[in-house]
Design a protein around this motif. Structure first.
Motif, PDB file in Angstrom:
ATOM      1  N   THR A 164      23.517  12.287   2.852  1.00  0.00           N
ATOM      2  CA  THR A 164      22.208  12.893   2.617  1.00  0.00           C
ATOM      3  C   THR A 164      21.877  12.716   1.687  1.00  0.00           C
ATOM      4  O   THR A 164      21.634  12.429   0.999  1.00  0.00           O
ATOM      5  CB  THR A 164      22.879  14.460   2.917  1.00  0.00           C
ATOM      6  OG1 THR A 164      24.724  14.356   3.630  1.00  0.00           O
ATOM      7  CG2 THR A 164      22.135  14.999   2.997  1.00  0.00           C
ATOM      8  N   PRO A 165      20.363  13.274   2.566  1.00  0.00           N
ATOM      9  CA  PRO A 165      19.058  12.729   1.466  1.00  0.00           C
ATOM     10  C   PRO A 165      18.588  13.476   1.080  1.00  0.00           C
ATOM     11  O   PRO A 165      18.127  14.803   2.091  1.00  0.00           O
ATOM     12  CB  PRO A 165      18.032  12.157   3.161  1.00  0.00           C
ATOM     13  CG  PRO A 165      18.886  11.289   4.045  1.00  0.00           C
ATOM     14  CD  PRO A 165      19.768  12.737   3.820  1.00  0.00           C
ATOM     15  N   PHE A 166      18.021  13.261  -0.012  1.00  0.00           N
ATOM     16  CA  PHE A 166      18.004  14.606  -0.545  1.00  0.00           C
ATOM     17  C   PHE A 166      16.642  14.115  -1.818  1.00  0.00           C
ATOM     18  O   PHE A 166      16.626  13.291  -1.877  1.00  0.00           O
ATOM     19  CB  PHE A 166      18.607  15.739  -2.095  1.00  0.00           C
ATOM     20  CG  PHE A 166      19.288  14.544  -3.596  1.00  0.00           C
ATOM     21  CD1 PHE A 166      18.771  15.328  -4.482  1.00  0.00           C
ATOM     22  CD2 PHE A 166      19.936  13.537  -2.867  1.00  0.00           C
ATOM     23  CE1 PHE A 166      19.414  14.292  -5.771  1.00  0.00           C
ATOM     24  CE2 PHE A 166      20.427  12.887  -3.971  1.00  0.00           C
ATOM     25  CZ  PHE A 166      19.685  13.685  -5.143  1.00  0.00           C
ATOM     26  N   LEU A 167      15.916  15.115  -2.718  1.00  0.00           N
ATOM     27  CA  LEU A 167      14.705  14.313  -3.300  1.00  0.00           C
ATOM     28  C   LEU A 167      14.716  15.175  -4.239  1.00  0.00           C
ATOM     29  O   LEU A 167      14.549  16.602  -4.687  1.00  0.00           O
ATOM     30  CB  LEU A 167      13.718  14.314  -2.921  1.00  0.00           C
ATOM     31  CG  LEU A 167      13.227  14.849  -1.442  1.00  0.00           C
ATOM     32  CD1 LEU A 167      12.020  16.126  -2.267  1.00  0.00           C
ATOM     33  CD2 LEU A 167      11.808  14.235  -0.757  1.00  0.00           C
ATOM     34  N   HIS A 168      13.545  15.004  -5.515  1.00  0.00           N
ATOM     35  CA  HIS A 168      12.925  15.673  -6.213  1.00  0.00           C
ATOM     36  C   HIS A 168      10.995  15.456  -6.192  1.00  0.00           C
ATOM     37  O   HIS A 168      10.370  14.186  -6.307  1.00  0.00           O
ATOM     38  CB  HIS A 168      12.948  15.308  -7.608  1.00  0.00           C
ATOM     39  CG  HIS A 168      14.980  15.568  -8.354  1.00  0.00           C
ATOM     40  ND1 HIS A 168      15.752  14.577  -7.551  1.00  0.00           N
ATOM     41  CD2 HIS A 168      16.039  16.537  -8.332  1.00  0.00           C
ATOM     42  CE1 HIS A 168      17.056  14.905  -7.342  1.00  0.00           C
ATOM     43  NE2 HIS A 168      17.193  16.112  -8.243  1.00  0.00           N
ATOM     44  N   THR A 169      10.761  16.946  -6.614  1.00  0.00           N
ATOM     45  CA  THR A 169       9.391  16.968  -7.170  1.00  0.00           C
ATOM     46  C   THR A 169       8.660  17.843  -8.032  1.00  0.00           C
ATOM     47  O   THR A 169       9.620  18.410  -8.516  1.00  0.00           O
ATOM     48  CB  THR A 169       8.502  16.959  -5.774  1.00  0.00           C
ATOM     49  OG1 THR A 169       6.826  16.498  -5.891  1.00  0.00           O
ATOM     50  CG2 THR A 169       8.618  17.853  -5.457  1.00  0.00           C
ATOM     51  N   GLY A 170       7.777  17.443  -9.066  1.00  0.00           N
ATOM     52  CA  GLY A 170       6.755  18.342 -10.052  1.00  0.00           C
ATOM     53  C   GLY A 170       7.159  20.276  -9.687  1.00  0.00           C
ATOM     54  O   GLY A 170       7.001  20.185  -7.793  1.00  0.00           O
ATOM     55  N   ALA A 201      22.103  10.584  -1.335  1.00  0.00           N
ATOM     56  CA  ALA A 201      21.563   9.597  -1.921  1.00  0.00           C
ATOM     57  C   ALA A 201      19.704  10.613  -2.166  1.00  0.00           C
ATOM     58  O   ALA A 201      19.416  10.820  -1.012  1.00  0.00           O
ATOM     59  CB  ALA A 201      21.362   8.254  -0.853  1.00  0.00           C
ATOM     60  N   GLU A 202      19.202  10.061  -2.620  1.00  0.00           N
ATOM     61  CA  GLU A 202      17.715  10.306  -3.466  1.00  0.00           C
ATOM     62  C   GLU A 202      16.606   9.698  -3.209  1.00  0.00           C
ATOM     63  O   GLU A 202      16.790   8.361  -3.097  1.00  0.00           O
ATOM     64  CB  GLU A 202      17.880  10.896  -5.388  1.00  0.00           C
ATOM     65  CG  GLU A 202      16.638  11.702  -5.944  1.00  0.00           C
ATOM     66  CD  GLU A 202      16.100  11.153  -6.964  1.00  0.00           C
ATOM     67  OE1 GLU A 202      15.836  11.254  -7.500  1.00  0.00           O
ATOM     68  OE2 GLU A 202      16.667   9.990  -7.434  1.00  0.00           O
ATOM     69  N   VAL A 247       0.799  -0.993  -0.485  1.00  0.00           N
ATOM     70  CA  VAL A 247       0.081   0.159  -0.022  1.00  0.00           C
ATOM     71  C   VAL A 247       0.820   0.985   0.030  1.00  0.00           C
ATOM     72  O   VAL A 247      -0.207   2.220  -0.516  1.00  0.00           O
ATOM     73  CB  VAL A 247      -0.982   0.425   1.238  1.00  0.00           C
ATOM     74  CG1 VAL A 247      -1.958  -1.307   1.197  1.00  0.00           C
ATOM     75  CG2 VAL A 247      -0.634  -0.194   2.778  1.00  0.00           C
ATOM     76  N   ALA A 248       2.000   1.416  -0.270  1.00  0.00           N
ATOM     77  CA  ALA A 248       2.825   2.289   0.242  1.00  0.00           C
ATOM     78  C   ALA A 248       5.057   1.781   0.424  1.00  0.00           C
ATOM     79  O   ALA A 248       4.616   0.612   0.030  1.00  0.00           O
ATOM     80  CB  ALA A 248       2.756   3.071   1.288  1.00  0.00           C
ATOM     81  N   MET A 249       5.068   2.449  -0.532  1.00  0.00           N
ATOM     82  CA  MET A 249       6.409   2.411  -0.895  1.00  0.00           C
ATOM     83  C   MET A 249       7.245   3.635  -1.162  1.00  0.00           C
ATOM     84  O   MET A 249       6.698   4.384  -1.059  1.00  0.00           O
ATOM     85  CB  MET A 249       7.260   1.557  -1.972  1.00  0.00           C
ATOM     86  CG  MET A 249       7.117   2.316  -3.495  1.00  0.00           C
ATOM     87  SD  MET A 249       7.213   1.182  -4.555  1.00  0.00           S
ATOM     88  CE  MET A 249       7.776   2.067  -5.929  1.00  0.00           C
ATOM     89  N   ALA A 250       8.826   3.581  -0.813  1.00  0.00           N
ATOM     90  CA  ALA A 250       9.713   4.668  -1.613  1.00  0.00           C
ATOM     91  C   ALA A 250      11.331   4.181  -1.213  1.00  0.00           C
ATOM     92  O   ALA A 250      11.466   3.030  -0.827  1.00  0.00           O
ATOM     93  CB  ALA A 250       9.555   5.495  -0.127  1.00  0.00           C
ATOM     94  N   GLY A 251      12.404   4.211  -1.708  1.00  0.00           N
ATOM     95  CA  GLY A 251      13.005   4.298  -1.566  1.00  0.00           C
ATOM     96  C   GLY A 251      14.441   4.570  -2.137  1.00  0.00           C
ATOM     97  O   GLY A 251      13.955   6.228  -1.908  1.00  0.00           O
ATOM     98  N   THR A 252      15.499   4.387  -2.713  1.00  0.00           N
ATOM     99  CA  THR A 252      16.879   5.858  -2.829  1.00  0.00           C
ATOM    100  C   THR A 252      17.410   5.318  -4.217  1.00  0.00           C
ATOM    101  O   THR A 252      17.409   3.818  -4.904  1.00  0.00           O
ATOM    102  CB  THR A 252      17.613   5.440  -2.406  1.00  0.00           C
ATOM    103  OG1 THR A 252      18.455   4.163  -1.936  1.00  0.00           O
ATOM    104  CG2 THR A 252      17.545   6.016  -0.547  1.00  0.00           C
ATOM    105  N   ARG A 253      17.097   6.124  -5.403  1.00  0.00           N
ATOM    106  CA  ARG A 253      17.449   5.877  -7.024  1.00  0.00           C
ATOM    107  C   ARG A 253      18.683   6.674  -6.760  1.00  0.00           C
ATOM    108  O   ARG A 253      19.236   5.601  -7.371  1.00  0.00           O
ATOM    109  CB  ARG A 253      16.522   6.666  -7.620  1.00  0.00           C
ATOM    110  CG  ARG A 253      16.496   6.350  -8.730  1.00  0.00           C
ATOM    111  CD  ARG A 253      15.129   7.434  -9.728  1.00  0.00           C
ATOM    112  NE  ARG A 253      15.259   8.835  -9.833  1.00  0.00           N
ATOM    113  CZ  ARG A 253      14.415   9.615  -9.869  1.00  0.00           C
ATOM    114  NH1 ARG A 253      13.555   8.765 -11.166  1.00  0.00           N
ATOM    115  NH2 ARG A 253      14.124  10.882  -9.732  1.00  0.00           N
ATOM    116  N   PHE A 254      18.947   7.963  -7.368  1.00  0.00           N
ATOM    117  CA  PHE A 254      20.168   8.113  -7.601  1.00  0.00           C
ATOM    118  C   PHE A 254      20.972   8.336  -6.047  1.00  0.00           C
ATOM    119  O   PHE A 254      20.910   8.697  -5.018  1.00  0.00           O
ATOM    120  CB  PHE A 254      20.155   9.711  -8.203  1.00  0.00           C
ATOM    121  CG  PHE A 254      18.719   9.917  -9.716  1.00  0.00           C
ATOM    122  CD1 PHE A 254      19.321   8.965 -10.358  1.00  0.00           C
ATOM    123  CD2 PHE A 254      18.750  11.336  -9.809  1.00  0.00           C
ATOM    124  CE1 PHE A 254      18.426   8.869 -11.432  1.00  0.00           C
ATOM    125  CE2 PHE A 254      17.624  11.456 -10.725  1.00  0.00           C
ATOM    126  CZ  PHE A 254      18.372  10.043 -11.899  1.00  0.00           C
TER     127      PHE A 254
END
Length: 221
Positions: A186-192, A152-153, A139-146
């Motif tokens: 250090t975590p970072f992320l992107h969104t539209g 790490a993203e 029902v939910a997920m998240a992870g690291t990509r780049f």
């Protein structure tokens, strides 16, 4: 580095994934639809990028806006915002389980339902993905990509419509951040840039806006 995350990943921790021609780099299409070029690409770099695009199909550049050169076709472009996590974000979660290859069909189904951004059949190879299951259903997920030097993203943050409003995305973001900081990154992320719901969530968690960028999807002429 954070203004050119794909290139930083593919010339750094993710170099083993890179399809390479000259200075141009891209992930295999089954892993992620992203292309990387140096900060100031030359005509030769663009020519090499065109060859990669011919071989593996369209790809997305994630960087500040640029003029698309001859030999490259612009498909579409949209705004992107990048955030860096605060130090107090990480928090492990007992209900979050590590997802593996056997979980990929359920992950792809959840992504198809919620559209958190690109997630392909081999994207799971890029990092650690965590999920929450209820009654056996993911029902939910998240992870690291780049993965970049020192960063790490967090990516693929999504929740099934039936489970929204329960804070699962927040819990998984914190849990993934705990994994990232445990590896001294250090975590970072992107969104539209128009995703106001996600932007409000990240601000509420203490994320700091680091860059405003563009996603530019291109193909070879």
């Amino acid at each position: 580095m954070l203004t050119n995350p794909v290139y930083a990943a593919l010339t750094g921790p993710h170099a083993s994934f890179a399809e390479v021609r000259g200075n141009a780099r891209r992930y295999p299409a089954a892993v992620a639809p992203f292309l990387g070029l140096p900060d100031e690409p030359t005509a030769a770099d663009w020519a090499d990028a065109a060859e990669l695009l011919k071989a593996s199909g369209p790809a997305a550049l994630m960087r500040p806006e640029f003029d698309v050169p001859d030999g490259i076709k612009l498909d579409r472009r949209f705004d992107l915002v990048q955030f860096v996590a605060p130090p107090d974000l990480p928090a492990e979660d007992a209900e979050a389980v590590r997802l593996g290859v056997d979980d990929v069909p359920d992950m792809l189904a959840l992504v198809a339902l919620t559209d958190p951004g690109p997630f392909r059949s081999r994207t799971i190879e890029l990092g650690t993905y965590l999920g929450i299951r209820r009654g056996g259903e993911l029902v939910a997920m998240a992870g690291t990509r780049f993965s970049l030097p020192g960063y790490a993203e967090i990516s693929a943050v999504c929740t099934h419509p039936s489970a929204r409003g329960q804070g699962l995305a927040t819990r998984l973001i914190r849990a993934v951040a705990a994994h990232v900081t445990a590896t001294s990154r250090t975590p970072f992320l992107h969104t539209g840039g128009t995703n106001s719901t996600a932007i409000r969530l990240y601000h509420s968690l203490g994320f700091t806006l680091s860059h405003e960028m563009k996603v530019t999807i291109v193909e070879a002429v």
